[in-house]
Design a protein around this motif. Structure first.
Motif, PDB file in Angstrom:
ATOM      1  N   PHE A 157      -8.643 -24.867 -29.657  1.00 56.71           N
ATOM      2  CA  PHE A 157      -9.610 -25.791 -29.089  1.00 56.71           C
ATOM      3  C   PHE A 157     -10.544 -26.351 -30.157  1.00 56.71           C
ATOM      4  O   PHE A 157     -10.933 -25.653 -31.082  1.00 56.71           O
ATOM      5  N   LYS A 158     -10.920 -27.625 -29.991  1.00 53.37           N
ATOM      6  CA  LYS A 158     -11.896 -28.256 -30.893  1.00 53.37           C
ATOM      7  C   LYS A 158     -13.297 -27.727 -30.618  1.00 53.37           C
ATOM      8  O   LYS A 158     -14.127 -27.664 -31.522  1.00 53.37           O
ATOM      9  N   ASP A 159     -13.572 -27.393 -29.369  1.00 52.02           N
ATOM     10  CA  ASP A 159     -14.899 -26.935 -28.973  1.00 52.02           C
ATOM     11  C   ASP A 159     -15.048 -25.445 -29.297  1.00 52.02           C
ATOM     12  O   ASP A 159     -14.585 -24.590 -28.535  1.00 52.02           O
ATOM     13  N   VAL A 160     -15.669 -25.130 -30.419  1.00 53.58           N
ATOM     14  CA  VAL A 160     -15.859 -23.728 -30.789  1.00 53.58           C
ATOM     15  C   VAL A 160     -17.319 -23.347 -30.974  1.00 53.58           C
ATOM     16  O   VAL A 160     -17.641 -22.177 -31.128  1.00 53.58           O
ATOM     17  N   PHE A 161     -18.207 -24.316 -30.969  1.00 51.56           N
ATOM     18  CA  PHE A 161     -19.633 -24.027 -31.130  1.00 51.56           C
ATOM     19  C   PHE A 161     -20.320 -24.186 -29.784  1.00 51.56           C
ATOM     20  O   PHE A 161     -20.593 -25.303 -29.349  1.00 51.56           O
ATOM     21  N   MET A 162     -20.597 -23.053 -29.148  1.00 51.06           N
ATOM     22  CA  MET A 162     -21.265 -23.063 -27.856  1.00 51.06           C
ATOM     23  C   MET A 162     -22.419 -22.078 -27.891  1.00 51.06           C
ATOM     24  O   MET A 162     -22.347 -21.052 -28.550  1.00 51.06           O
ATOM     25  N   ALA A 163     -23.462 -22.423 -27.177  1.00 53.41           N
ATOM     26  CA  ALA A 163     -24.638 -21.560 -27.110  1.00 53.41           C
ATOM     27  C   ALA A 163     -24.998 -21.309 -25.650  1.00 53.41           C
ATOM     28  O   ALA A 163     -24.787 -22.170 -24.796  1.00 53.41           O
ATOM     29  N   VAL A 164     -25.518 -20.130 -25.389  1.00 53.28           N
ATOM     30  CA  VAL A 164     -26.002 -19.818 -24.049  1.00 53.28           C
ATOM     31  C   VAL A 164     -27.380 -20.447 -23.890  1.00 53.28           C
ATOM     32  O   VAL A 164     -28.284 -20.188 -24.675  1.00 53.28           O
ATOM     33  N   LYS A 165     -27.510 -21.285 -22.875  1.00 56.80           N
ATOM     34  CA  LYS A 165     -28.785 -21.953 -22.585  1.00 56.80           C
ATOM     35  C   LYS A 165     -29.606 -21.155 -21.578  1.00 56.80           C
ATOM     36  O   LYS A 165     -30.831 -21.129 -21.641  1.00 56.80           O
ATOM     37  N   GLU A 166     -28.913 -20.544 -20.649  1.00 56.44           N
ATOM     38  CA  GLU A 166     -29.604 -19.819 -19.572  1.00 56.44           C
ATOM     39  C   GLU A 166     -28.740 -18.654 -19.131  1.00 56.44           C
ATOM     40  O   GLU A 166     -27.518 -18.756 -19.093  1.00 56.44           O
ATOM     41  N   PHE A 167     -29.394 -17.553 -18.803  1.00 58.73           N
ATOM     42  CA  PHE A 167     -28.692 -16.383 -18.283  1.00 58.73           C
ATOM     43  C   PHE A 167     -29.567 -15.775 -17.198  1.00 58.73           C
ATOM     44  O   PHE A 167     -30.708 -15.386 -17.461  1.00 58.73           O
ATOM     45  N   LYS A 168     -29.064 -15.739 -15.970  1.00 57.29           N
ATOM     46  CA  LYS A 168     -29.802 -15.150 -14.854  1.00 57.29           C
ATOM     47  C   LYS A 168     -28.972 -14.025 -14.273  1.00 57.29           C
ATOM     48  O   LYS A 168     -27.777 -14.194 -14.035  1.00 57.29           O
ATOM     49  N   ILE A 169     -29.620 -12.899 -14.068  1.00 57.71           N
ATOM     50  CA  ILE A 169     -28.907 -11.745 -13.520  1.00 57.71           C
ATOM     51  C   ILE A 169     -29.769 -11.051 -12.479  1.00 57.71           C
ATOM     52  O   ILE A 169     -30.986 -10.955 -12.627  1.00 57.71           O
ATOM     53  N   THR A 170     -29.120 -10.602 -11.419  1.00 55.58           N
ATOM     54  CA  THR A 170     -29.754  -9.780 -10.402  1.00 55.58           C
ATOM     55  C   THR A 170     -29.022  -8.443 -10.394  1.00 55.58           C
ATOM     56  O   THR A 170     -27.793  -8.409 -10.302  1.00 55.58           O
ATOM     57  N   TYR A 171     -29.790  -7.369 -10.494  1.00 55.77           N
ATOM     58  CA  TYR A 171     -29.222  -6.017 -10.532  1.00 55.77           C
ATOM     59  C   TYR A 171     -29.221  -5.432  -9.125  1.00 55.77           C
ATOM     60  O   TYR A 171     -30.214  -5.533  -8.406  1.00 55.77           O
ATOM     61  N   HIS A 172     -28.095  -4.816  -8.751  1.00 53.95           N
ATOM     62  CA  HIS A 172     -27.962  -4.254  -7.416  1.00 53.95           C
ATOM     63  C   HIS A 172     -27.832  -2.739  -7.424  1.00 53.95           C
ATOM     64  O   HIS A 172     -28.463  -2.055  -6.621  1.00 53.95           O
ATOM     65  N   MET A 173     -26.990  -2.210  -8.293  1.00 55.56           N
ATOM     66  CA  MET A 173     -26.725  -0.775  -8.355  1.00 55.56           C
ATOM     67  C   MET A 173     -26.474  -0.413  -9.822  1.00 55.56           C
ATOM     68  O   MET A 173     -25.624  -1.027 -10.455  1.00 55.56           O
ATOM     69  N   PRO A 174     -27.205   0.562 -10.359  1.00 58.22           N
ATOM     70  CA  PRO A 174     -27.022   0.885 -11.785  1.00 58.22           C
ATOM     71  C   PRO A 174     -25.609   1.379 -12.098  1.00 58.22           C
ATOM     72  O   PRO A 174     -24.963   2.021 -11.268  1.00 58.22           O
ATOM     73  N   ILE A 175     -25.178   1.078 -13.300  1.00 56.68           N
ATOM     74  CA  ILE A 175     -23.944   1.667 -13.832  1.00 56.68           C
ATOM     75  C   ILE A 175     -24.361   2.945 -14.525  1.00 56.68           C
ATOM     76  O   ILE A 175     -25.211   2.940 -15.417  1.00 56.68           O
ATOM     77  N   MET A 176     -23.751   4.048 -14.122  1.00 54.79           N
ATOM     78  CA  MET A 176     -24.118   5.349 -14.668  1.00 54.79           C
ATOM     79  C   MET A 176     -23.006   5.860 -15.574  1.00 54.79           C
ATOM     80  O   MET A 176     -21.871   6.025 -15.131  1.00 54.79           O
ATOM     81  N   GLY A 177     -23.332   6.047 -16.854  1.00 55.61           N
ATOM     82  CA  GLY A 177     -22.393   6.635 -17.791  1.00 55.61           C
ATOM     83  C   GLY A 177     -21.432   5.625 -18.391  1.00 55.61           C
ATOM     84  O   GLY A 177     -21.346   4.466 -17.979  1.00 55.61           O
ATOM     85  N   ALA A 178     -20.711   6.104 -19.381  1.00 57.65           N
ATOM     86  CA  ALA A 178     -19.722   5.285 -20.084  1.00 57.65           C
ATOM     87  C   ALA A 178     -18.441   5.203 -19.261  1.00 57.65           C
ATOM     88  O   ALA A 178     -18.197   6.028 -18.387  1.00 57.65           O
ATOM     89  N   GLY A 179     -17.622   4.210 -19.566  1.00 60.54           N
ATOM     90  CA  GLY A 179     -16.343   4.042 -18.884  1.00 60.54           C
ATOM     91  C   GLY A 179     -16.048   2.580 -18.634  1.00 60.54           C
ATOM     92  O   GLY A 179     -16.762   1.692 -19.100  1.00 60.54           O
ATOM     93  N   GLU A 180     -14.998   2.340 -17.872  1.00 64.06           N
ATOM     94  CA  GLU A 180     -14.565   0.967 -17.615  1.00 64.06           C
ATOM     95  C   GLU A 180     -15.246   0.405 -16.372  1.00 64.06           C
ATOM     96  O   GLU A 180     -15.438   1.098 -15.377  1.00 64.06           O
ATOM     97  N   VAL A 181     -15.602  -0.882 -16.459  1.00 62.46           N
ATOM     98  CA  VAL A 181     -16.058  -1.654 -15.303  1.00 62.46           C
ATOM     99  C   VAL A 181     -15.276  -2.967 -15.317  1.00 62.46           C
ATOM    100  O   VAL A 181     -14.527  -3.252 -16.257  1.00 62.46           O
ATOM    101  N   GLN A 182     -15.453  -3.750 -14.283  1.00 56.33           N
ATOM    102  CA  GLN A 182     -14.792  -5.045 -14.184  1.00 56.33           C
ATOM    103  C   GLN A 182     -15.859  -6.144 -14.186  1.00 56.33           C
ATOM    104  O   GLN A 182     -16.927  -5.964 -13.599  1.00 56.33           O
ATOM    105  N   VAL A 183     -15.546  -7.269 -14.824  1.00 57.44           N
ATOM    106  CA  VAL A 183     -16.399  -8.444 -14.723  1.00 57.44           C
ATOM    107  C   VAL A 183     -15.561  -9.546 -14.101  1.00 57.44           C
ATOM    108  O   VAL A 183     -14.520  -9.936 -14.650  1.00 57.44           O
ATOM    109  N   GLU A 184     -15.982  -9.996 -12.939  1.00 55.91           N
ATOM    110  CA  GLU A 184     -15.350 -11.109 -12.246  1.00 55.91           C
ATOM    111  C   GLU A 184     -16.174 -12.349 -12.557  1.00 55.91           C
ATOM    112  O   GLU A 184     -17.402 -12.312 -12.484  1.00 55.91           O
TER     113      GLU A 184
END
Length: 139
Positions: free
Chosen positions: A51-78
Motif C-alpha cells: 500500500f502507498k498509504d503507510v503514514f497514519m496517526a491516531v487522532k482520537e481514541f475512546k474506550i469504555t471499560y466494562h470488566m477488567p482483564i485479570m492476568g496474562a493470556g490470550e484475549v480477542q479484539v473484534e
C-alpha cells in the motif's frame, strides 16, 4: 463487517493488582488492527508495503471499560470500520475474553492518513479503500 484477532496480554501489561493496566487496552487494539493490515500486505516500510498509504496517526481514541482483564493470556479484539472518509477512518472495536463471552471494553479509534513529506492529512489511495471494504458495513 467485523473481524477478530487474538492478542496476548503479557505479564508486564498488568498493574500492581494483576489487572490489565487501562493504558494497555489501546495497545491490544493496535496489535489486532496492525495484524489485519500486515496479513494483507501493509508494512511500515514504504519500500516493501503493498500500500502507498503507510503514514497514519491516531487522532482520537475512546474506550469504555466494562470488566477488567485479570492476568496474562490470550484475549480477542473484534473490530470493524464505522466510516472511511477522505483522509480519516473510524474503527469500532470490542476487547473480548478468549472465548468471546465477556466484553472487557469497547470504543472507537480514528486514524488519519498523512502525506509522508508534509505530515498533513491526505486522501486515502484507492487500493487502501478497496482493502478496507471488508471492514465496512455492508448494504
Amino acid at each position: 463487517m467485523t473481524t477478530t484477532r487474538p492478542v496476548q496480554v503479557h505479564f508486564d501489561d498488568l498493574d500492581a493488582m494483576g489487572l490489565l493496566h487501562n493504558s494497555r487496552y489501546a495497545l491490544l487494539v493496535e496489535r489486532a488492527v496492525s495484524a489485519f493490515w500486515t496479513e494483507i500486505g501493509w508494512h511500515f516500510d514504504p519500500a516493501v508495503s503493498r500500500f502507498k498509504d503507510v503514514f497514519m496517526a491516531v487522532k482520537e481514541f475512546k474506550i469504555t471499560y466494562h470488566m477488567p482483564i485479570m492476568g496474562a493470556g490470550e484475549v480477542q479484539v473484534e473490530f470493524w470500520m464505522e466510516k472511511l472518509g477522505n483522509t480519516s477512518g473510524v474503527y469500532g472495536f470490542r476487547v473480548l475474553s478468549a472465548d468471546g463471552s465477556v466484553v472487557h471494553a469497547d470504543g472507537h479509534r480514528v486514524n488519519v492518513n498523512l502525506d509522508p513529506a508534509t505530515f498533513r492529512p491526505t486522501p486515502f489511495s484507492q487500493e487502501t479503500r478497496d482493502a478496507a471494504q471488508v471492514l465496512l458495513p455492508t448494504g
